[in-house]
Design an enzyme around this catalytic site. Structure first.
Site, short mmCIF file in Angstrom:
data_model
loop_
_atom_site.label_atom_id
_atom_site.label_comp_id
_atom_site.label_asym_id
_atom_site.label_seq_id
_atom_site.Cartn_x
_atom_site.Cartn_y
_atom_site.Cartn_z
N PRO A 152 0.82 -1.22 0.00
CA PRO A 152 0.00 0.00 0.00
C PRO A 152 0.85 1.27 0.00
O PRO A 152 0.55 2.22 -0.73
CB PRO A 152 -0.83 -0.13 1.28
CG PRO A 152 -0.88 -1.60 1.55
CD PRO A 152 0.46 -2.11 1.13
N TYR A 153 1.90 1.28 0.81
CA TYR A 153 2.77 2.46 0.88
C TYR A 153 3.44 2.71 -0.47
O TYR A 153 3.43 3.84 -0.99
CB TYR A 153 3.82 2.25 1.97
CG TYR A 153 4.75 3.42 2.18
CD1 TYR A 153 4.34 4.52 2.93
CD2 TYR A 153 6.04 3.44 1.64
CE1 TYR A 153 5.19 5.60 3.14
CE2 TYR A 153 6.89 4.51 1.84
CZ TYR A 153 6.47 5.58 2.59
OH TYR A 153 7.31 6.65 2.78
N SER A 154 4.03 1.68 -1.05
CA SER A 154 4.74 1.83 -2.32
C SER A 154 3.79 2.31 -3.42
O SER A 154 4.13 3.20 -4.21
CB SER A 154 5.38 0.50 -2.73
OG SER A 154 6.33 0.07 -1.77
#
Length: 246
Positions: A152-154
């Site tokens: 999700p962060y990437s």
């Protein structure tokens, strides 16, 4: 150089870490800084240290209404918004995609990406009317390379880079510059959300063999937020100790 006297800046996620360092640096350069954060007590403490007319605002960047209220309050207090630094972000829990829940995905998207969409929509009519503005979005090297265990962060940080390039081109003839910064791993509280293995994975890829500091990211943001940044837009600046060179 990079003088900001007479300008108003909003910095999100400014109660700690990179946001605090950016807010402090812009304040020292003469800007009136709206220290915006969900942690109002922390934001107030930062604003007090900056002084120079800085003030704290509570904002939930995952809530469109809260974002719009924040922008309206800044305009009410200062009459202008010259600089927007979209810094607020979360790492989310570590784990492969099959362990990531829909709730985690939606939360990270809301905080890291949708917030920037809504903040830009809220400030750009004002900036376009004045034919001046600087927007700085904090992305991540993870958005270029993809960090395992951080889907999700990437993904959201890749989205920040794409959003920055698109919006920068949309307003390129209107005196508004929109840029992003992609830090490698920086020694902030967000690292507490990661495992030691994840931190080592990121640090081992840095040719300088160390984490960055919030102040080093703030130095790049200062230029991008200044009038001196006049022929740079729709770009993503790496602050990675040499990790990425593209």
């Amino acid at each position: 150089m990079f003088e900001l006297k007479g300008q108003t800046a909003i910095v999100t996620g400014a109660a700690t870490g990179i946001g605090e360092a950016i807010a402090t640096r812009l304040g020292k350069a003469g800007a009136t800084v709206a220290v915006a954060d969900l942690d109002l007590e922390g934001a107030t403490s930062v604003a007090t240290r900056i002084d120079n007319g800085a003030f704290a605002l509570k904002v939930d960047v995952s809530d469109k209404s809260s974002i719009e209220a924040c922008v309206a309050e800044v305009l009410k207090r200062t009459g202008q918004i010259d600089i927007l630094v979209n810094n607020a972000g979360i790492a989310g829990p570590a784990g492969p995609i099959w362990e990531q829940t829909p709730e985690t995905w939606e939360k990270v998207v809301a905080v890291n990406l949708s917030s920037i969409f809504y903040f830009c929509r809220a400030v750009l009519p004002h900036m376009r009317g004045r034919r001046y503005g600087r927007i700085v979005n904090i992305a991540s090297i993870a958005g270029k390379e993809g960090n395992p265990g951080m889907v999700p962060y990437s993904a959201t940080k890749a989205g920040v880079i794409g959003l920055t390039k698109a919006v920068g081109k949309e307003v390129a003839t209107e005196g508004i510059c929109v840029n992003a910064i992609s830090p490698a791993v920086v020694r902030t509280k967000i690292l507490e959300q990661l495992t030691p293995q994840q931190v080592s994975y990121m640090t081992d890829k840095i040719p300088m063999k160390r984490t960055g500091t919030p102040e080093e990211i703030a130095a790049v943001a200062h230029f991008l937020a200044s009038p001196d940044c006049s022929f740079v837009t729709a770009q993503c600046y790496d602050a990675s100790g040499g990790r990425a060179t593209y």
